[in-house]
Write an enzyme that holds these catalytic residues in place. Structure first.
Site, PDB file in Angstrom:
ATOM      1  N   TYR A  85      -2.410  -0.747  10.778  1.00  0.00           N
ATOM      2  CA  TYR A  85      -2.283  -1.161   9.382  1.00  0.00           C
ATOM      3  C   TYR A  85      -1.032  -0.556   8.750  1.00  0.00           C
ATOM      4  O   TYR A  85      -0.268  -1.256   8.070  1.00  0.00           O
ATOM      5  CB  TYR A  85      -3.532  -0.730   8.619  1.00  0.00           C
ATOM      6  CG  TYR A  85      -3.495  -1.014   7.140  1.00  0.00           C
ATOM      7  CD1 TYR A  85      -3.771  -2.282   6.637  1.00  0.00           C
ATOM      8  CD2 TYR A  85      -3.212  -0.001   6.229  1.00  0.00           C
ATOM      9  CE1 TYR A  85      -3.747  -2.536   5.280  1.00  0.00           C
ATOM     10  CE2 TYR A  85      -3.191  -0.251   4.867  1.00  0.00           C
ATOM     11  CZ  TYR A  85      -3.460  -1.515   4.398  1.00  0.00           C
ATOM     12  OH  TYR A  85      -3.439  -1.758   3.048  1.00  0.00           O
ATOM     13  N   SER A 114       0.845  -1.185   0.000  1.00  0.00           N
ATOM     14  CA  SER A 114       0.000   0.000   0.000  1.00  0.00           C
ATOM     15  C   SER A 114       0.879   1.233   0.000  1.00  0.00           C
ATOM     16  O   SER A 114       1.995   1.225   0.541  1.00  0.00           O
ATOM     17  CB  SER A 114      -0.898   0.007   1.243  1.00  0.00           C
ATOM     18  OG  SER A 114      -1.563   1.243   1.399  1.00  0.00           O
TER      19      SER A 114
END
Length: 336
Positions: free
Chosen positions: A149, A136
């Site tokens: 995360y 990501s």
């Protein structure tokens, strides 16, 4: 080709598995949600591939190893392993419990480690294989409300860089690459554990999971590059972090809370998949897409340019040669 996909029951993993089926691949599907796994397997078979659904919690290394063994017993040697599995908590850091932090880390980081271990145990002796880590932009530039995360995605980058140098040292023909993703319209925003007052959302611009899946398959076919960046927003985020991180800190402190929430209030009783899948009577199969279809882009011009950069470079070079020849030719013509 035999491919294992973790997190295959929904979102990016689901879209990637379906596209592998369209290629006629034999796909091992790993996730916790059985309804999603069964639906993914049906999609693969309908597309022309073969599928083996194995309910697996990637936080359990023994379960991942056993799943890899089952895939090879059923299909033969694993050629590629794609790590996608995900869970998270949307909340300020001080509102996240230690066990919740550990759970996110166990799935989003150690789940990738466990998958990579299972894959390399088989690939290294054979001198063949590809591992794709679905990362990501938040693994390069963190944002508020997603500290667990973001920490896991940063860890994946460090772990993968270290592993890549070891494989290079061995002159191994096993390749590992990372695909850094933008905001995606996946079901996670409807089932993530959230302590926000409003419904979570991906930070716009938002892309459909098929954009991510196409990038994953391109990385699978061309694994020599260290990283692939998907979406103009990912490029801007990563480059912005390299150039002006302090400026991004201040910008995200002002905008990061609002941009990750819709205007829709949510209650405290909504389902969350941190500890168990949102499956069966609680929701069944969720598919690849989330609830933001009307805002999501089905294509990424940036990724198209990245995938076709050799063609574009060749075209530009040829065009330059033609232009240079034309200029040279005109210089030899009589001037009027």
């Amino acid at each position: 080709m035999v491919v294992v996909v973790t997190g295959a029951s929904a979102g990016v993993g689901r879209a990637t598995a379906r596209m592998l089926g369209e290629r006629g691949a034999r796909v091992g599907l790993l996730a916790r949600g059985e309804a999603g796994l069964d639906a993914a397997a049906d999609e693969i078979r309908s597309a022309g591939g073969e599928a083996l659904a194995i309910p697996t919690d990637v936080a359990d290394p023994t379960a991942v190893e056993e799943a890899a063994t089952r895939v090879e017993q059923h299909f033969g040697p694993i050629d590629a392993w794609i790590n996608v599995a995900f869970t998270s908590v949307f909340a300020p850091f001080h509102e996240i419990e230690p066990q919740e932090y550990r759970r996110v880390t166990d799935v989003c980081y150690l789940g990738f480690v466990h998958g990579t271990m299972a894959a390399l145990t088989r690939m290294r002796p054979r001198g063949h294989g590809v591992i794709v880590q679905v990362g990501s932009a938040l693994g390069e530039r963190a944002i508020p409300l997603q500290s667990a995360y973001c920490g896991a995605k940063h860890a994946i980058n460090g772990f993968t860089e270290s592993l890549r140098t070891e494989l290079l040292h061995e002159r191994s023909k096993v390749h590992v690459t990372v695909v850094q993703m933008p905001a995606l319209n996946t079901p996670q925003f409807s089932w993530v554990l959230s302590r926000l007052p409003h419904h979570p959302q991906p930070v716009p611009p938002i892309y459909q999971p098929e954009v991510a899946a196409r990038a994953v398959l391109f990385a699978l076919d061309h694994p020599r590059r260290k990283q692939y960046w998907v979406g103009a927003s990912t490029v801007a985020t990563i480059l912005g972090q390299r150039v002006a991180p302090a400026l991004l800190d201040r910008y995200l402190a002002r905008s990061g809370y609002k941009s990750q929430q819709t205007d829709q209030p949510v209650g405290s009783g909504r389902p969350a998949n941190l500890w168990r899948p949102v499956d069966g009577a609680a929701g069944g199969d969720h598919g690849a897409h989330g609830i933001f279809d009307d805002q999501a882009h089905g294509h990424s011009a940036q990724m198209w340019l990245s995938r076709h950069r050799r063609l574009l470079t060749g075209t530009a070079t040829a065009a330059g040669a033609v232009a240079a020849a034309a200029v040279a030719g005109s210089a030899r013509l009589p001037q009027h």
